[in-house]
Design a protein around this motif. Sequence first.
Motif, mmCIF file in Angstrom:
data_model
loop_
_atom_site.group_PDB
_atom_site.id
_atom_site.type_symbol
_atom_site.label_atom_id
_atom_site.label_comp_id
_atom_site.label_asym_id
_atom_site.label_seq_id
_atom_site.Cartn_x
_atom_site.Cartn_y
_atom_site.Cartn_z
ATOM 1 N N MET A 295 54.534 10.999 27.555
ATOM 2 C CA MET A 295 53.372 11.740 28.048
ATOM 3 C C MET A 295 52.331 11.915 26.943
ATOM 4 N N GLU A 296 52.793 12.229 25.744
ATOM 5 C CA GLU A 296 51.900 12.435 24.601
ATOM 6 C C GLU A 296 51.219 11.131 24.189
ATOM 7 N N TRP A 297 51.984 10.063 24.065
ATOM 8 C CA TRP A 297 51.444 8.783 23.599
ATOM 9 C C TRP A 297 50.488 8.152 24.594
ATOM 10 N N LEU A 298 50.758 8.317 25.906
ATOM 11 C CA LEU A 298 49.899 7.713 26.930
ATOM 12 C C LEU A 298 48.856 8.679 27.468
ATOM 13 N N LEU A 299 48.921 9.927 27.016
ATOM 14 C CA LEU A 299 48.021 10.973 27.528
ATOM 15 C C LEU A 299 48.056 10.989 29.053
ATOM 16 N N CYS A 300 49.283 11.131 29.586
ATOM 17 C CA CYS A 300 49.451 11.031 31.031
ATOM 18 C C CYS A 300 50.302 12.176 31.570
ATOM 19 N N SER A 301 50.428 12.199 32.892
ATOM 20 C CA SER A 301 51.230 13.218 33.569
ATOM 21 C C SER A 301 52.723 12.897 33.464
ATOM 22 N N LYS A 302 53.513 13.880 33.823
ATOM 23 C CA LYS A 302 54.967 13.726 33.823
ATOM 24 C C LYS A 302 55.399 12.617 34.785
ATOM 25 N N SER A 303 54.781 12.558 35.956
ATOM 26 C CA SER A 303 55.172 11.543 36.939
ATOM 27 C C SER A 303 54.831 10.134 36.474
ATOM 28 N N LYS A 304 53.685 9.971 35.820
ATOM 29 C CA LYS A 304 53.339 8.646 35.310
ATOM 30 C C LYS A 304 54.300 8.239 34.191
ATOM 31 N N ALA A 305 54.650 9.181 33.318
ATOM 32 C CA ALA A 305 55.603 8.894 32.246
ATOM 33 C C ALA A 305 56.937 8.471 32.839
ATOM 34 N N THR A 306 57.371 9.141 33.895
ATOM 35 C CA THR A 306 58.617 8.792 34.570
ATOM 36 C C THR A 306 58.538 7.384 35.153
ATOM 37 N N ASN A 307 57.404 7.051 35.767
ATOM 38 C CA ASN A 307 57.221 5.720 36.350
ATOM 39 C C ASN A 307 57.292 4.627 35.278
ATOM 40 N N VAL A 308 56.662 4.867 34.147
ATOM 41 C CA VAL A 308 56.671 3.881 33.064
ATOM 42 C C VAL A 308 58.089 3.726 32.519
ATOM 43 N N MET A 309 58.778 4.835 32.333
ATOM 44 C CA MET A 309 60.155 4.766 31.828
ATOM 45 C C MET A 309 61.074 4.072 32.828
ATOM 46 N N ASN A 310 60.886 4.314 34.111
ATOM 47 C CA ASN A 310 61.679 3.626 35.132
ATOM 48 C C ASN A 310 61.405 2.121 35.111
ATOM 49 N N ALA A 311 60.158 1.743 34.889
ATOM 50 C CA ALA A 311 59.820 0.317 34.792
ATOM 51 C C ALA A 311 60.501 -0.311 33.580
ATOM 52 N N MET A 312 60.538 0.413 32.464
ATOM 53 C CA MET A 312 61.197 -0.113 31.267
ATOM 54 C C MET A 312 62.699 -0.252 31.494
ATOM 55 N N LYS A 313 63.290 0.711 32.206
ATOM 56 C CA LYS A 313 64.723 0.625 32.524
ATOM 57 C C LYS A 313 64.989 -0.572 33.429
ATOM 58 N N ALA A 314 64.140 -0.756 34.440
ATOM 59 C CA ALA A 314 64.304 -1.875 35.377
ATOM 60 C C ALA A 314 64.192 -3.219 34.666
ATOM 61 N N ALA A 315 63.333 -3.280 33.656
ATOM 62 C CA ALA A 315 63.153 -4.519 32.888
ATOM 63 C C ALA A 315 64.265 -4.720 31.863
ATOM 64 N N GLY A 316 65.048 -3.676 31.636
ATOM 65 C CA GLY A 316 66.152 -3.780 30.689
ATOM 66 C C GLY A 316 65.732 -3.803 29.236
ATOM 67 N N VAL A 317 64.616 -3.143 28.914
ATOM 68 C CA VAL A 317 64.128 -3.147 27.525
ATOM 69 C C VAL A 317 64.443 -1.854 26.779
ATOM 70 N N ILE A 318 64.932 -0.843 27.496
ATOM 71 C CA ILE A 318 65.351 0.393 26.834
ATOM 72 C C ILE A 318 66.775 0.714 27.235
ATOM 73 N N GLU A 319 67.442 1.484 26.369
ATOM 74 C CA GLU A 319 68.799 1.926 26.655
ATOM 75 C C GLU A 319 68.902 3.417 26.400
ATOM 76 N N LYS A 320 69.782 4.053 27.162
ATOM 77 C CA LYS A 320 70.001 5.491 27.032
ATOM 78 C C LYS A 320 70.736 5.773 25.724
ATOM 79 N N VAL A 321 70.337 6.859 25.066
ATOM 80 C CA VAL A 321 70.972 7.293 23.826
ATOM 81 C C VAL A 321 71.725 8.581 24.117
ATOM 82 N N SER A 322 72.975 8.625 23.746
ATOM 83 C CA SER A 322 73.759 9.841 23.998
ATOM 84 C C SER A 322 73.863 10.669 22.729
ATOM 85 N N GLY A 323 74.102 11.955 22.916
ATOM 86 C CA GLY A 323 74.295 12.860 21.797
ATOM 87 C C GLY A 323 73.032 13.534 21.294
#
Length: 73
Positions: free
Chosen positions: A34-62
Amino acid sequence: MFRKAEITEKFMKNIKIIFVECGTEKVFGQTNVMEWLLCSKSKATNVMNAMKAAGVIEKVSGLGAGKYKFIEL
């Protein structure tokens, strides 16, 4: 990867901005996006979901809920 996940050019631009901010080492979450894109929570969620769908990010635990990092290719 991005074509397979049907990522638009606008999402590609946003993903590039996020990658420039954190590379493959830094862990990030929705608030960071949200901070880096200067966007809303929903847009940030959409971008993160797109990155997950593309398989370019992975969840970090802990480090708390909703933390991710880019996968090193």
